[in-house]
Every structure is written in structure tokens, then in C-alpha cells.
Design a protein around this motif. Structure first.
Motif, PDB file in Angstrom:
ATOM      1  N   ASN A 100       0.839  -1.186   0.000  1.00 40.25           N
ATOM      2  CA  ASN A 100       0.000   0.000   0.000  1.00 40.25           C
ATOM      3  C   ASN A 100       0.883   1.249   0.000  1.00 40.25           C
ATOM      4  N   SER A 107      -1.505  -5.068   1.160  1.00 41.09           N
ATOM      5  CA  SER A 107      -2.825  -4.663   0.682  1.00 41.09           C
ATOM      6  C   SER A 107      -3.418  -5.702  -0.253  1.00 41.09           C
ATOM      7  N   HIS A 108      -4.732  -5.911  -0.095  1.00 40.88           N
ATOM      8  CA  HIS A 108      -5.487  -6.776  -1.017  1.00 40.88           C
ATOM      9  C   HIS A 108      -6.781  -6.060  -1.367  1.00 40.88           C
ATOM     10  N   ASN A 109      -7.119  -6.065  -2.658  1.00 40.19           N
ATOM     11  CA  ASN A 109      -8.372  -5.471  -3.082  1.00 40.19           C
ATOM     12  C   ASN A 109      -8.840  -6.134  -4.372  1.00 40.19           C
ATOM     13  N   ALA A 116     -14.375  -0.465  -7.204  1.00 42.34           N
ATOM     14  CA  ALA A 116     -13.384  -1.008  -6.270  1.00 42.34           C
ATOM     15  C   ALA A 116     -14.069  -1.507  -5.013  1.00 42.34           C
ATOM     16  N   GLY A 117     -13.613  -2.640  -4.527  1.00 41.37           N
ATOM     17  CA  GLY A 117     -14.042  -3.108  -3.221  1.00 41.37           C
ATOM     18  C   GLY A 117     -13.310  -2.332  -2.138  1.00 41.37           C
ATOM     19  N   THR A 118     -13.547  -2.707  -0.903  1.00 41.67           N
ATOM     20  CA  THR A 118     -12.843  -2.091   0.215  1.00 41.67           C
ATOM     21  C   THR A 118     -11.442  -2.683   0.332  1.00 41.67           C
ATOM     22  N   GLU A 119     -10.440  -1.828   0.352  1.00 41.12           N
ATOM     23  CA  GLU A 119      -9.062  -2.296   0.491  1.00 41.12           C
ATOM     24  C   GLU A 119      -8.846  -2.881   1.881  1.00 41.12           C
ATOM     25  N   ILE A 120      -8.234  -4.043   1.937  1.00 36.54           N
ATOM     26  CA  ILE A 120      -7.905  -4.676   3.211  1.00 36.54           C
ATOM     27  C   ILE A 120      -6.404  -4.547   3.410  1.00 36.54           C
ATOM     28  N   LYS A 121      -5.994  -4.016   4.566  1.00 31.74           N
ATOM     29  CA  LYS A 121      -4.581  -3.739   4.811  1.00 31.74           C
ATOM     30  C   LYS A 121      -4.107  -4.428   6.078  1.00 31.74           C
ATOM     31  N   GLU A 138      -9.961 -15.244   0.362  1.00 32.32           N
ATOM     32  CA  GLU A 138     -11.272 -14.586   0.317  1.00 32.32           C
ATOM     33  C   GLU A 138     -12.348 -15.603  -0.045  1.00 32.32           C
ATOM     34  N   THR A 158     -14.243  -7.320   0.928  1.00 36.44           N
ATOM     35  CA  THR A 158     -14.029  -6.585  -0.307  1.00 36.44           C
ATOM     36  C   THR A 158     -14.953  -7.154  -1.382  1.00 36.44           C
TER      37      THR A 158
END
Length: 198
Positions: A100, A107-109, A116-121, A138, A158
Motif C-alpha cells: 500500500n 494490501s489486497h483489493n 473497487a471493493g474495500t481495500e484490506i490492509k 477470500e 471486499t
């Protein structure tokens, strides 16, 4: 490589041959070179031009989810380098996994078409100058967990990857031109059409 393995790239050769029966083989550009990996030979990326372009991937991830994983040894923290970015352009059906910005956050999205989905950090998960095993798992409802060395580092929800072919599939490069190329080593990149546990 049955039971949900879509692509397994041992990265023992620059062109990243897929060892599954799907044969989503790659082509290396910009100076990807063999280097000592975490498991046998890996690949070294120079951070300025080197990446691997993977063949079109038509796999579906809507039934049982998706897991992406890689051994990474980053050596620098430029802006937004990817371990992988599979999609159809910048912001079109992307599956993203990498750094990120210039932070140490993993980061995964996922993009649902152009949304765009919600970024997961996973905050502070990436350390330069050492081998680490990173994974994002996921399920088919978009609930995702990020792992570092088999330990949960973050979770969230996401978007769900659409069941469409993806034509711009990169290891070590982003679909966004302003993002940096990955600098460091990588080994054992895998993508699966199931959500794996820790």
C-alpha cells in the motif's frame, strides 16, 4: 495441482511456467533474472522495468472464493508495487495484492468491473530484506483474511472477483502506470479458486 489450483508459478525460470495443467505460462520483460529463492530458484525484479506477463486467465472465483500467495523478499519501498495484479486495465476487474503506497502495509483489493471493493490492509506486515510468506484468502461472499507467515495479519470484506477472463495479468507490476515496479525477489506465486485456511 488439483483441488482448486488455478496457477502455480515456481518462478524457477524467468518466463514463469505454470506447473498446473492450465498452463497459464508467463513471459518475462525488463530484466527478470534467476536468483536464490526461498524454495530452489526464484526471480529477481529490478524495480525499474522487470515484470512477468501471465497468459489470459479465464478462471472463476465466484463459487468457492480465491486465495493468492507468494514468498516475497522486497528490497525497497517505492509507491504501490504489486506482488500480483490480474485484471483488464487500471481499475477494471483487478485482483490486487501488494504494498500500500510507500508504507509497510500489505494490501489486497478486488474490483467488481470498475467498482473497487474495500481495500484490506495488514499494517506494517511487509519487512524489507527478508523472506516472508504472504497470502490473501477470500470466500465467495468477499470476506477476506490476510496472512503473514501463516498468521492472520488482517481481515475485512471486499468485492468478489467476477467470472470473466482477465487479459492483463502481471507479477511484479501494476495495471496503473503511475505505480512502481516491484524491487526484490519472489518465489512460489500461486492462485487458487478456493479460500484456504491458515
Amino acid at each position: 495441482w488439483s483441488d482448486g489450483f488455478v496457477g502455480v508459478w515456481h518462478l524457477k525460470e524467468g518466463n514463469a511456467q505454470d506447473s498446473t495443467a492450465n498452463r497459464y505460462n508467463g513471459a518475462a520483460y525488463g530484466g527478470v533474472v534467476n536468483a536464490a529463492g526461498q524454495i530452489g530458484i526464484g526471480q529477481s525484479f529490478n524495480g525499474s522495468a522487470s515484470y512477468i506477463d501471465i497468459a489470459d486467465v479465464p478462471a472463476s472465483f465466484t463459487n468457492n472464493g480465491i486465495t493468492v500467495s507468494v514468498w516475497g523478499y522486497p528490497t525497497a519501498s517505492p509507491n504501490g508495487p504489486r506482488f500480483m495484479d490480474f485484471g483488464n486495465d487500471a481499475g477494471v476487474d483487478n485482483i490486487l495484492f501488494g504494498r500500500n503506497g510507500t508504507s509497510a502495509d500489505l494490501s489486497h483489493n478486488v474490483f467488481d468491473y470498475t467498482t473497487a471493493g474495500t481495500e484490506i490492509k495488514a499494517v506494517g506486515a511487509i519487512a524489507n530484506g527478508q523472506w516472508q510468506y504472504f497470502a490473501a484468502a477470500e470466500n465467495n461472499a468477499g470476506a477476506a483474511v490476510l496472512y503473514k507467515n501463516g498468521v492472520q495479519a488482517a481481515s475485512g470484506t471486499t468485492a468478489i472477483p467476477r467470472s470473466i477472463p482477465r487479459h492483463r495479468n502481471y507479477i511484479g507490476r501494476s495495471n496503473w502506470g503511475a505505480d512502481a515496479y516491484y524491487e526484490g525477489l519472489m518465489d512460489e506465486m500461486r492462485i487458487e479458486s478456493v479460500r484456504r485456511s491458515s
